[in-house]
Design an enzyme around this catalytic site. Structure first.
Site, short mmCIF file in Angstrom:
data_model
loop_
_atom_site.label_atom_id
_atom_site.label_comp_id
_atom_site.label_asym_id
_atom_site.label_seq_id
_atom_site.Cartn_x
_atom_site.Cartn_y
_atom_site.Cartn_z
N SER A 1 -4.63 -12.96 -4.26
CA SER A 1 -3.44 -13.70 -3.84
C SER A 1 -3.39 -15.01 -4.62
O SER A 1 -4.43 -15.56 -5.00
CB SER A 1 -3.49 -13.97 -2.33
OG SER A 1 -2.56 -14.95 -1.96
N GLY B 1 0.81 -1.21 0.00
CA GLY B 1 0.00 0.00 0.00
C GLY B 1 0.84 1.26 0.00
O GLY B 1 0.52 2.24 -0.68
N TYR C 1 -7.26 -17.68 5.57
CA TYR C 1 -6.67 -16.61 4.75
C TYR C 1 -6.93 -16.86 3.27
O TYR C 1 -7.35 -15.96 2.54
CB TYR C 1 -5.16 -16.51 5.01
CG TYR C 1 -4.48 -15.52 4.09
CD1 TYR C 1 -4.58 -14.16 4.31
CD2 TYR C 1 -3.75 -15.96 2.98
CE1 TYR C 1 -3.98 -13.24 3.45
CE2 TYR C 1 -3.13 -15.06 2.12
CZ TYR C 1 -3.25 -13.70 2.37
OH TYR C 1 -2.66 -12.80 1.51
#
Length: 301
Positions: free
Chosen positions: A146, A27, A171
């Protein structure tokens, strides 16, 4: 074929970009490059002290606003302030995420924490900002997926991973959910003729502060794994290239999925990445969209 780099980012003057989780890692790189090209960048961060330091490091036209994606109240407060301050938003980069080890944890709203932060918080934020995005001529939403989404599976009978919890599985599911929702957003935007586009990207295997923090309480084994990660991963400035291209390349169209091109998409120049069959299934998209709308109470106008 020319390798895409940050030198290809076009001028961003006059554009407003919102980057979640912008005080570190991917980020921070994304926010820095956007500001360097002239964008007004809003750092949407949970830790505003770290966010203000990041803003000083970045320089340029940068604001800091508090946002905790694991709290729907925080998401609504942030969105209300942002829309009051900005009549239009050109770019929303849904970058923030958590990687947790250890026992199952829940958000302020009772959601499994990976799913809450990585998927549902961003889903709600996008819905609340959609009118403001549509006010810009060529607005874009970028969702960070991902490579773990490829081996994940959504259990609609246990979306909150209450049974047989494993952190790595949770996740992967959260990143699959993020991918599914980003693609379904693209379908819905196209169907309504919206000027907003939805694009996805993943960073391959990248060194950020998320993984070391996740392994920090695992003792010697955790430290060994963290050290191995230094060898197997690429630096954040390379890992951020797919999402920067997704955010700025004028030739990128809605529904595109970008990622690294080498070693099973773990590193290398940016190219079109492969989606899992489940991620690309429109029926899964419709079902998860309905579930996310019910869980968050946010409908995308």
């Amino acid at each position: 074929m020319t390798t895409w780099t940050t030198d290809h980012i076009p001028d961003q003057h006059g554009r407003t970009a919102v980057v979640t989780g912008a005080n570190s890692g991917l980020g921070l790189v994304t926010a820095t490059e956007l500001a360097r090209r002239g964008a007004h960048v809003v750092l949407a961060v949970r830790d505003t002290t770290a966010g203000r330091q990041a803003a000083r490091d970045i320089g340029g036209d940068v604001d800091v606003h508090e946002l905790d994606l694991a709290s729907l109240d925080s998401v609504r407060t942030f969105a209300a302030k942002l829309t009051a301050d900005h009549p239009s938003i050109d770019l929303l980069v849904n970058n923030a995420g958590v990687v947790l080890l250890g026992p199952r944890r829940t958000s302020a709203d009772g959601f499994e924490l990976h799913l809450a932060t990585n998927a549902l918080g961003h889903f709600a934020l996008t819905g609340l900002l959609l009118h403001t995005l549509a006010a810009a001529p060529r607005a874009r939403v970028v969702s960070l997926s991902s490579i773990t989404h490829k081996t994940a599976h959504l259990d609609f009978d246990d979306l909150m991973s209450e049974h047989g919890y494993r952190a790595a599985t949770a996740y992967g599911r959260s990143k699959l959910a993020t991918t599914v929702l980003g693609l379904e957003l693209d379908r819905r935007l196209r169907a309504t003729g919206s000027p907003v586009t939805s694009v996805l990207a993943h960073p391959g295997l990248t060194r950020t502060n998320l993984t070391p923090r996740a392994w920090a309480h695992q003792g010697r084994r955790g430290r060994l794994i963290a050290r191995a990660g230094l060898v197997l991963t690429q630096p954040a400035h390379q890992g951020a290239l797919p999402q920067l291209r997704a955010a700025t390349d004028p030739d990128v169209r809605g529904g595109r999925f970008l990622g690294p091109s080498r070693l099973w998409e773990t590193r290398g120049p940016v190219t079109d990445a492969r989606l899992s069959r489940e991620a690309a299934d429109p029926a899964v998209g419709r079902r998860l969209w309905a579930a996310a709308t019910e869980l968050t109470g946010v409908d995308h106008p």
